[in-house]
Motif scaffolding. Structure first.
Motif, short mmCIF file in Angstrom:
data_model
loop_
_atom_site.label_atom_id
_atom_site.label_comp_id
_atom_site.label_asym_id
_atom_site.label_seq_id
_atom_site.Cartn_x
_atom_site.Cartn_y
_atom_site.Cartn_z
N LEU A 1 48.04 44.62 88.15
CA LEU A 1 46.99 44.17 89.06
C LEU A 1 47.04 42.65 89.22
O LEU A 1 46.95 42.12 90.34
CB LEU A 1 45.63 44.61 88.53
N LEU A 2 47.19 41.93 88.11
CA LEU A 2 47.24 40.47 88.17
C LEU A 2 48.50 39.97 88.87
O LEU A 2 48.47 38.92 89.53
CB LEU A 2 47.19 39.88 86.75
N CYS A 3 49.59 40.71 88.74
CA CYS A 3 50.85 40.28 89.35
C CYS A 3 50.82 40.36 90.87
O CYS A 3 51.75 39.87 91.52
CB CYS A 3 52.01 41.10 88.80
N ASN B 1 54.45 37.15 82.18
CA ASN B 1 54.06 36.33 81.02
C ASN B 1 52.72 35.63 81.26
O ASN B 1 51.88 35.53 80.36
CB ASN B 1 55.14 35.29 80.70
N SER B 2 52.53 35.14 82.49
CA SER B 2 51.25 34.49 82.82
C SER B 2 50.11 35.49 82.75
O SER B 2 49.02 35.18 82.25
CB SER B 2 51.32 33.88 84.22
N ALA B 3 50.34 36.71 83.25
CA ALA B 3 49.30 37.74 83.22
C ALA B 3 48.92 38.11 81.80
O ALA B 3 47.73 38.27 81.47
CB ALA B 3 49.79 38.97 83.98
N ALA C 1 39.12 35.18 91.62
CA ALA C 1 39.75 36.41 92.12
C ALA C 1 40.05 37.37 90.97
O ALA C 1 39.87 38.59 91.10
CB ALA C 1 41.02 36.06 92.88
N ILE C 2 40.50 36.84 89.83
CA ILE C 2 40.79 37.68 88.66
C ILE C 2 39.52 38.38 88.19
O ILE C 2 39.53 39.58 87.87
CB ILE C 2 41.41 36.84 87.54
N TYR C 3 38.41 37.63 88.14
CA TYR C 3 37.13 38.22 87.73
C TYR C 3 36.75 39.37 88.66
O TYR C 3 36.35 40.45 88.20
CB TYR C 3 36.05 37.14 87.74
N SER C 4 36.88 39.16 89.96
CA SER C 4 36.52 40.20 90.93
C SER C 4 37.44 41.40 90.83
O SER C 4 37.00 42.56 90.89
CB SER C 4 36.57 39.61 92.34
N PHE D 1 39.22 42.45 88.17
CA PHE D 1 38.96 43.19 86.93
C PHE D 1 37.63 43.95 87.02
O PHE D 1 37.47 45.01 86.40
CB PHE D 1 38.94 42.25 85.73
N SER D 2 36.67 43.40 87.77
CA SER D 2 35.36 44.05 87.88
C SER D 2 35.41 45.26 88.81
O SER D 2 34.74 46.27 88.57
CB SER D 2 34.32 43.05 88.39
N THR D 3 36.20 45.17 89.89
CA THR D 3 36.23 46.23 90.90
C THR D 3 37.50 47.08 90.85
O THR D 3 37.51 48.20 91.38
CB THR D 3 36.11 45.63 92.31
N GLY D 4 38.57 46.57 90.25
CA GLY D 4 39.83 47.29 90.22
C GLY D 4 40.62 47.22 91.51
O GLY D 4 41.61 47.94 91.68
N GLU D 5 40.22 46.33 92.43
CA GLU D 5 40.90 46.22 93.72
C GLU D 5 42.09 45.25 93.61
O GLU D 5 42.09 44.34 92.81
CB GLU D 5 39.94 45.72 94.79
N LEU D 6 43.09 45.49 94.48
CA LEU D 6 44.25 44.61 94.53
C LEU D 6 43.89 43.30 95.22
O LEU D 6 42.89 43.21 95.94
CB LEU D 6 45.40 45.29 95.30
N TRP D 7 44.72 42.27 94.99
CA TRP D 7 44.50 40.98 95.65
C TRP D 7 44.75 41.14 97.14
O TRP D 7 45.82 41.62 97.56
CB TRP D 7 45.45 39.94 95.07
N ASN D 8 43.77 40.76 97.95
CA ASN D 8 43.86 40.92 99.40
C ASN D 8 43.33 39.65 100.06
O ASN D 8 42.14 39.38 100.00
CB ASN D 8 43.07 42.14 99.85
N PRO D 9 44.20 38.85 100.70
CA PRO D 9 43.72 37.60 101.31
C PRO D 9 42.71 37.83 102.43
O PRO D 9 41.87 36.98 102.67
CB PRO D 9 45.01 36.96 101.84
N ALA D 10 42.78 38.99 103.09
CA ALA D 10 41.81 39.27 104.16
C ALA D 10 40.39 39.33 103.61
O ALA D 10 39.45 38.78 104.19
CB ALA D 10 42.16 40.58 104.86
N ASP D 11 40.24 39.98 102.45
CA ASP D 11 38.92 40.04 101.82
C ASP D 11 38.47 38.66 101.35
O ASP D 11 37.29 38.32 101.42
CB ASP D 11 38.94 41.00 100.63
N LEU D 12 39.42 37.84 100.87
CA LEU D 12 39.06 36.50 100.40
C LEU D 12 38.60 35.62 101.56
O LEU D 12 37.68 34.82 101.41
CB LEU D 12 40.27 35.85 99.70
#
Length: 415
Positions: A258-260, A268-270, A366-369, A371-382
């Motif tokens: 998810l973080l990647c 390693n960062s994740a 974004a990481i907090y959100s 992990f809280s929701t389980g959603e993938l990173w999406n720039p449209a939502d941001l």
């Protein structure tokens, strides 16, 4: 003030002993009753300390985070089902000139009894063990970098300027040449040229020129070999730590993947981020609280109507550097220009250093959100979060007004 904990305990922790004060406030009186006792930090005595707390029905304990000395006490109390709050020393610091061990434990207990002590974030046991490994890996990597610098300096002081020609002193060609120079054999330019590989063959004359006239004493050669051996030994230790870490994080593979999905974050960062903040965001009340804990939020320092320094705090000693590193990678990602655009806008107004800290905070939010929701990173939502509808309308109206004014200055009429 309201009494939050009628029965609690304040603990002043030291290396060899702890001083505890149980504070009991009767229901029909505001006058508390104090009981003080001293225990050693051996496990047997710490268990006796836990028995003493349970005997007096005291299940809430507060102590300051003194180095690593609080951890053995916390481990024993946690196993016995006693809630231990670890406080930042700056929140429970007593007034100088009127303090000793007994008074400190009483002061901590009094503050905790009234709910004036903020609890520090203490992750679960497996995350704490993972954190120890990742932090040890960070130290080993720093030691490896130091050995690389020593190795390079060892040749510099011997009039070998090979590092000015090759890009990596630990590459295949450079390693072969340095091993040859550090050996006891006599120097042969032809043999030295034969050690060059690939594109470095084109720089053969330059390589020989950088080595010509060198002078390495036998003792210096021995030192170079020792540095090389130590560097290789550290590399082997890092490999062992990585194997141990990979075994531990198997159950967090879904969170790592998810973080990647965030630009700039690799495996390693994740793993480092998870080892510092865990995967349960319920321990933080909001993303702002998490960013403040990580040292990515500006301070509030105002007195008499004057604002003083509001620079970020020194918190997040291990988390903040990795987030800044991720931010630098994210703003250079050409496939996902979201953070690059944000960085350019902020850097124009506030400078590059503040801009990169702002990007690091955006990534942590974004990481907090995620992990809280389980959603993938999406720039449209941001984009939706960063620019609500009413702000979009204001920005559009402002853009139209500026465009109209520009056209009128050019002598054109706008209908």
């Amino acid at each position: 003030m309201k009494i939050v904990f009628p029965t609690c305990c304040g603990v002043d922790v030291h290396k060899t002993f702890v001083v505890a004060t149980i504070i009991t406030t009767p229901a029909d009186s505001l006058q508390p009753h104090y009981q003080k006792k001293r225990f050693s930090t051996f496990n047997s005595d710490l268990n006796r300390f836990a028995d003493w707390l349970l005997e007096h029905n005291c299940l809430d304990v507060c102590m300051e985070s003194t180095g690593k000395y609080w951890i053995p006490v916390f481990n024993i109390l946690d196993r016995r089902g006693i809630q231990a709050v670890i406080a930042n020393p700056k929140w429970v610091k007593a007034v100088k000139g009127n303090k000793d061990d007994a008074k400190d434990s009483k002061w901590i207990g009094d503050l905790f009894r009234l709910g004036l002590v903020k609890s520090s974030f203490i992750p679960e046991l497996d995350i704490r063990i993972l954190r120890e490994l990742t932090r040890y890996r960070y130290k080993l990597t720093s030691m490896k970098s130091s050995e690389k610098n020593r190795f390079q300096n060892a040749f510099t002081v011997c009039n070998v300027a090979l590092d000015s020609v090759v890009s990596d002193m630990f590459g295949v060609s450079a390693t072969a040449i340095t091993d040859y120079l550090a050996s006891d054999e006599s120097f042969s330019p032809d043999h030295c040229v034969s050690l060059l590989k690939r594109s470095l063959k084109k720089k053969a004359d330059l390589v020989l020129e950088s080595i010509e006239g060198f002078s390495i004493a036998p003792e210096q050669k021995e030192r170079i070999k020792i540095i090389r051996e130590h560097h290789n030994f550290i590399e082997s230790l890092i490999t062992k730590v990585d194997a141990c870490v990979n075994t531990m994080v198997e159950k967090y593979d879904s969170q790592i993947d998810l973080l990647c999905t965030i630009p700039g974050i690799e495996r390693n960062s994740a793993i480092t981020i998870i080892s510092e903040i865990g995967v349960n965001m319920g321990q933080f009340t909001s993303s702002k609280r998490l960013c403040c804990w990580a040292g990515l939020a500006p301070g509030s320092n105002e007195s008499a109507g004057k604002k003083k320094s509001v620079r970020i705090s020194r918190a997040g000693v291990y988390l903040k550097p990795i987030l800044v590193q991720v931010a630098h990678a994210a703003v250079k990602d050409k496939n996902n220009p979201y953070y690059a655009l944000k960085y350019e806008r902020i850097a124009k107004r506030r400078g590059k250093k503040r801009a990169i800290i702002a990007i690091a905070r955006m990534i942590l939010t974004a990481i907090y959100s995620m992990f809280s929701t389980g959603e993938l990173w999406n720039p449209a939502d941001l984009y939706k979060i960063d620019m609500p509808e009413h702000l979009k309308e204001q920005q559009l109206a402002k853009a139209i007004k500026q465009a109209t004014r520009f056209l009128e200055k050019q002598g054109l009429s706008v209908t």
